[in-house]
Motif scaffolding. Structure first.
Motif, PDB file in Angstrom:
ATOM      1  N   GLY A 174       1.353  -1.954  14.321  1.00 20.28           N
ATOM      2  CA  GLY A 174       2.551  -1.677  13.327  1.00 20.28           C
ATOM      3  C   GLY A 174       2.493  -2.052  11.987  1.00 20.28           C
ATOM      4  N   THR A 175       1.728  -3.196  11.787  1.00 21.06           N
ATOM      5  CA  THR A 175       1.447  -3.488  10.373  1.00 21.06           C
ATOM      6  C   THR A 175       0.601  -2.420   9.803  1.00 21.06           C
ATOM      7  OG1 THR A 175       1.547  -6.009  10.958  1.00 21.06           O
ATOM      8  CG2 THR A 175       0.549  -5.369   8.842  1.00 21.06           C
ATOM      9  N   ALA A 176      -0.623  -2.198  10.281  1.00 23.18           N
ATOM     10  CA  ALA A 176      -1.626  -1.202   9.824  1.00 23.18           C
ATOM     11  C   ALA A 176      -0.981   0.231   9.289  1.00 23.18           C
ATOM     12  CB  ALA A 176      -2.691  -0.919  10.870  1.00 23.18           C
ATOM     13  N   ILE A 177       0.090   0.840  10.287  1.00 21.09           N
ATOM     14  CA  ILE A 177       0.646   1.947  10.293  1.00 21.09           C
ATOM     15  C   ILE A 177       1.752   1.748   9.041  1.00 21.09           C
ATOM     16  CG2 ILE A 177       2.250   3.583  11.199  1.00 21.09           C
ATOM     17  CD1 ILE A 177       1.254   2.924  13.947  1.00 21.09           C
ATOM     18  N   ALA A 178       2.246   0.451   8.829  1.00 24.99           N
ATOM     19  CA  ALA A 178       3.258   0.358   8.011  1.00 24.99           C
ATOM     20  C   ALA A 178       2.392   0.264   6.267  1.00 24.99           C
ATOM     21  CB  ALA A 178       4.068  -0.947   7.852  1.00 24.99           C
ATOM     22  N   LEU A 179       1.222  -0.212   6.297  1.00 24.59           N
ATOM     23  CA  LEU A 179       0.460  -0.245   5.206  1.00 24.59           C
ATOM     24  C   LEU A 179      -0.092   1.285   4.916  1.00 24.59           C
ATOM     25  CD1 LEU A 179      -1.657  -3.518   5.810  1.00 24.59           C
ATOM     26  CD2 LEU A 179       0.133  -3.078   4.233  1.00 24.59           C
ATOM     27  N   ALA A 180      -0.311   1.948   6.000  1.00 23.26           N
ATOM     28  CA  ALA A 180      -0.569   3.253   5.629  1.00 23.26           C
ATOM     29  C   ALA A 180       0.242   4.119   5.354  1.00 23.26           C
ATOM     30  CB  ALA A 180      -1.154   3.919   7.136  1.00 23.26           C
ATOM     31  N   GLY A 181       1.615   4.016   5.472  1.00 24.30           N
ATOM     32  CA  GLY A 181       2.793   4.549   5.087  1.00 24.30           C
ATOM     33  C   GLY A 181       2.899   4.292   3.724  1.00 24.30           C
ATOM     34  N   ILE A 182       2.819   2.881   3.127  1.00 24.33           N
ATOM     35  CA  ILE A 182       3.006   2.415   1.949  1.00 24.33           C
ATOM     36  C   ILE A 182       1.799   3.076   0.945  1.00 24.33           C
ATOM     37  CG2 ILE A 182       2.962   0.388   0.461  1.00 24.33           C
ATOM     38  CD1 ILE A 182       4.159  -1.228   2.856  1.00 24.33           C
ATOM     39  N   GLY A 183       0.785   3.089   1.403  1.00 28.01           N
ATOM     40  CA  GLY A 183      -0.392   3.726   0.735  1.00 28.01           C
ATOM     41  C   GLY A 183       0.019   5.281   0.341  1.00 28.01           C
ATOM     42  N   LEU A 184       0.325   6.019   1.361  1.00 36.35           N
ATOM     43  CA  LEU A 184       0.725   7.430   0.938  1.00 36.35           C
ATOM     44  C   LEU A 184       1.750   7.456   0.300  1.00 36.35           C
ATOM     45  CD1 LEU A 184       0.389   8.885   4.617  1.00 36.35           C
ATOM     46  CD2 LEU A 184      -1.153   9.415   2.648  1.00 36.35           C
ATOM     47  N   TYR A 185       2.820   6.477   0.192  1.00 35.13           N
ATOM     48  CA  TYR A 185       4.067   6.606  -0.444  1.00 35.13           C
ATOM     49  C   TYR A 185       3.683   6.418  -1.753  1.00 35.13           C
ATOM     50  CZ  TYR A 185       8.755   5.666  -2.228  1.00 35.13           C
ATOM     51  OH  TYR A 185      10.002   5.802  -2.832  1.00 35.13           O
ATOM     52  N   ALA A 186       2.698   5.458  -2.187  1.00 41.01           N
ATOM     53  CA  ALA A 186       2.231   5.177  -3.398  1.00 41.01           C
ATOM     54  C   ALA A 186       1.405   6.123  -4.235  1.00 41.01           C
ATOM     55  CB  ALA A 186       1.419   3.689  -3.558  1.00 41.01           C
ATOM     56  N   PHE A 187       0.667   6.908  -3.177  1.00 37.92           N
ATOM     57  CA  PHE A 187      -0.182   7.981  -3.571  1.00 37.92           C
ATOM     58  C   PHE A 187       0.404   9.144  -3.897  1.00 37.92           C
ATOM     59  CE2 PHE A 187      -3.664  11.171  -1.949  1.00 37.92           C
ATOM     60  CZ  PHE A 187      -4.081  11.358  -3.469  1.00 37.92           C
ATOM     61  N   ASN A 188       1.579   9.403  -2.987  1.00 39.76           N
ATOM     62  CA  ASN A 188       2.404  10.657  -3.108  1.00 39.76           C
ATOM     63  C   ASN A 188       1.509  11.908  -3.276  1.00 39.76           C
ATOM     64  OD1 ASN A 188       5.002  12.020  -3.438  1.00 39.76           O
ATOM     65  ND2 ASN A 188       5.233  11.730  -5.385  1.00 39.76           N
ATOM     66  N   PRO A 189       0.980  12.143  -2.267  1.00 38.74           N
ATOM     67  CA  PRO A 189      -0.012  13.411  -2.706  1.00 38.74           C
ATOM     68  C   PRO A 189       0.892  14.846  -2.621  1.00 38.74           C
ATOM     69  CG  PRO A 189      -0.348  12.962  -0.136  1.00 38.74           C
ATOM     70  CD  PRO A 189       0.522  11.606  -0.946  1.00 38.74           C
ATOM     71  N   PRO A 190       0.401  15.821  -3.376  1.00 39.03           N
ATOM     72  CA  PRO A 190       1.321  16.842  -3.730  1.00 39.03           C
ATOM     73  C   PRO A 190       1.383  17.624  -2.432  1.00 39.03           C
ATOM     74  CG  PRO A 190      -0.871  17.154  -4.916  1.00 39.03           C
ATOM     75  CD  PRO A 190      -0.827  15.902  -4.512  1.00 39.03           C
ATOM     76  N   THR A 191       2.681  18.377  -2.175  1.00 38.62           N
ATOM     77  CA  THR A 191       2.693  19.498  -1.192  1.00 38.62           C
ATOM     78  C   THR A 191       2.636  20.619  -1.508  1.00 38.62           C
ATOM     79  OG1 THR A 191       5.006  18.980  -1.201  1.00 38.62           O
ATOM     80  CG2 THR A 191       3.806  17.525   0.467  1.00 38.62           C
ATOM     81  N   ARG A 192       2.592  21.102  -2.603  1.00 37.66           N
ATOM     82  CA  ARG A 192       2.483  22.211  -3.607  1.00 37.66           C
ATOM     83  C   ARG A 192       1.986  22.201  -4.518  1.00 37.66           C
ATOM     84  NH1 ARG A 192       8.801  24.613  -3.394  1.00 37.66           N
ATOM     85  NH2 ARG A 192       9.571  23.274  -1.561  1.00 37.66           N
ATOM     86  N   SER A 193       1.092  23.171  -5.021  1.00 38.77           N
ATOM     87  CA  SER A 193       0.501  23.275  -6.350  1.00 38.77           C
ATOM     88  C   SER A 193       1.627  23.801  -7.471  1.00 38.77           C
ATOM     89  CB  SER A 193      -0.451  24.532  -6.170  1.00 38.77           C
ATOM     90  OG  SER A 193       0.071  25.673  -6.131  1.00 38.77           O
TER      91      SER A 193
END
Length: 405
Positions: A174-193
């Motif tokens: 659960g901690t690892a998944i939460a860290l993954a979610g936080i990392g993706l949130y901080a990165f915020n990869p684009p979903t459209r060009s």
């Protein structure tokens, strides 16, 4: 072999960072199934059938939640979805170890529906970051990355669990998944060009699910039916020959072949039809049941293994092109649902056949099931105007006959 496609992909802004974040974020997600299974068996003292019920409800939740979360991404953006699923995952893995079995069942369904959508988000973001001409190579890299995470995640979970406890492993997961979610949130990869955002393509629902997309999704489910059935078939064949201890070696050889196949596919000058790849994946899986020794099983699975990553890469590529950018998140959600559905059907169906007719017939069912669905999809798309295929199916078939790699 041309390496230029890969050089172009890695040179694009944001792609390398996305792939590295995805590699780390996917590892804990791939360990969910085995961790829940061992928790039910070891901590709750239930049988494997009870563990299977928890896994089934989790899988059903994922299949239903994927398109909904994808549509939410399309309409509200990525960060609200990441926030929702990260918080939901933290709550689930915090309370799940303490729940009695009857309460774990519905909670597992909800937890599955709100699973961090890292797989679909990465595929959607790749479509936004990578131009059409390099997208096949990008999805090949992504498929190879997925293969690595499935080799690492479950094995790592088992090592941690056997050295500590299932409860501690669940809290750590659960901690690892939460860290993954936080990392993706901080990165915020684009979903459209930028171009796709400016185009403002209509977002009506009927533009997402249409006969062409449903045909592709059915073939995708067929391919993961093959993969899940092969997992069961490997264990059954090795158990018959009293060589279960070699299961890990066989699976590693199978996955290694997939990595090689994915690398070659991404570097090819012209793509193959995804339906041809999926049909060949099924047909080449069927001989696996003939093996009487683990070395022969490794060799017999190599041809099919070479097509595993290409099947996933080609299907991701074609779906990314089939729908307008504003509804690509929902389409990728449906794609994830198809992957999950095929996997959830493959293991029990093949297990049923093995129990009644023997391990060799498990490979026959797994391979034949996927091949039939893929060939039907190929026939349907050939007859339907505007059928989706990166290259015309007759050319793809001619390439196979000519000994194309």
């Amino acid at each position: 072999m041309r390496l230029e496609p890969y050089r172009h992909v890695f040179a694009l802004p944001g792609v390398l960072r996305l792939l590295l974040v995805a590699l780390l974020a996917r590892v804990p997600v791939t360990a969910v199934g085995i961790t829940l299974t061992l928790h039910v068996v070891l901590d709750l003292k239930r049988g494997y059938a009870a563990a299977g019920a928890v896994s089934a409800l989790t899988t059903i939740g994922m299949a239903l939640g994927g398109p909904i979360l994808g549509r939410f991404v399309d309409r509200r953006g990525l960060r609200p979805v990441l926030l929702l699923t990260t918080v939901a995952s933290m709550i689930f893995w915090a309370v799940a170890p303490e729940l009695p079995y009857p309460m774990l069942l519905p909670v597992a369904f909800v937890g599955g529906a709100l699973t961090l959508p890292v797989f679909s988000v990465v595929r959607q973001s790749l479509a936004a970051l990578v131009p059409d001409e390099h997208r096949r190579a990008a999805y090949s890299i992504d498929s190879m990355s997925v293969e690595i995470t499935f080799m690492v995640g479950p094995a790592l979970a088992v090592v941690i669990l056997t050295s500590t406890s299932a409860t501690a492993t669940m809290w750590g997961l659960g901690t690892a998944i939460a860290l993954a979610g936080i990392g993706l949130y901080a990165f915020n990869p684009p979903t459209r060009s930028d171009e796709e955002r400016a185009a403002g393509t209509p977002t009506e629902r009927h533009r997402v699910l249409n006969p062409r997309l449903v045909t592709v999704l059915a073939a995708v489910a067929g391919s993961t039916f093959v993969l899940a059935g092969t997992d069961v078939g490997i264990v059954a064949v090795l158990r018959d020959s009293d060589q279960v201890s070699w299961t890990g070696v066989v699976i590693i050889a199978w996955c290694a072949a997939s990595l090689v196949g994915g690398f070659v596919y991404g570097a090819l000058p012209r793509p193959w039809s995804p339906f041809v790849i999926m049909a060949l994946l099924g047909l080449l899986t069927m001989p696996g049941g003939l093996a009487g020794h683990w070395q022969w099983l490794c060799l017999l699975l190599v041809p099919a293994g070479l097509l595993c990553a290409p099947a996933m890469a080609s299907s991701s590529d074609i779906i990314s092109r089939m729908v307008p950018a504003p509804v690509r998140g929902e389409a990728m959600g449906w794609y994830s649902s198809a992957l999950t559905t095929g996997s959830s059907l493959g293991a029990p169906a093949v297990g049923f056949v093995i129990d009644r007719f023997g391990s060799a017939w498990g490979f026959v069912l797994a391979g034949a099931g996927g091949a039939v669905v893929a060939l039907l999809a190929l026939l349907v798309t050939q007859r339907r105007p505007g059928a989706p295929a990166p290259t015309p199916a007759p050319q793809a078939l001619a390439g196979v006959g000519a000994g194309a790699p």
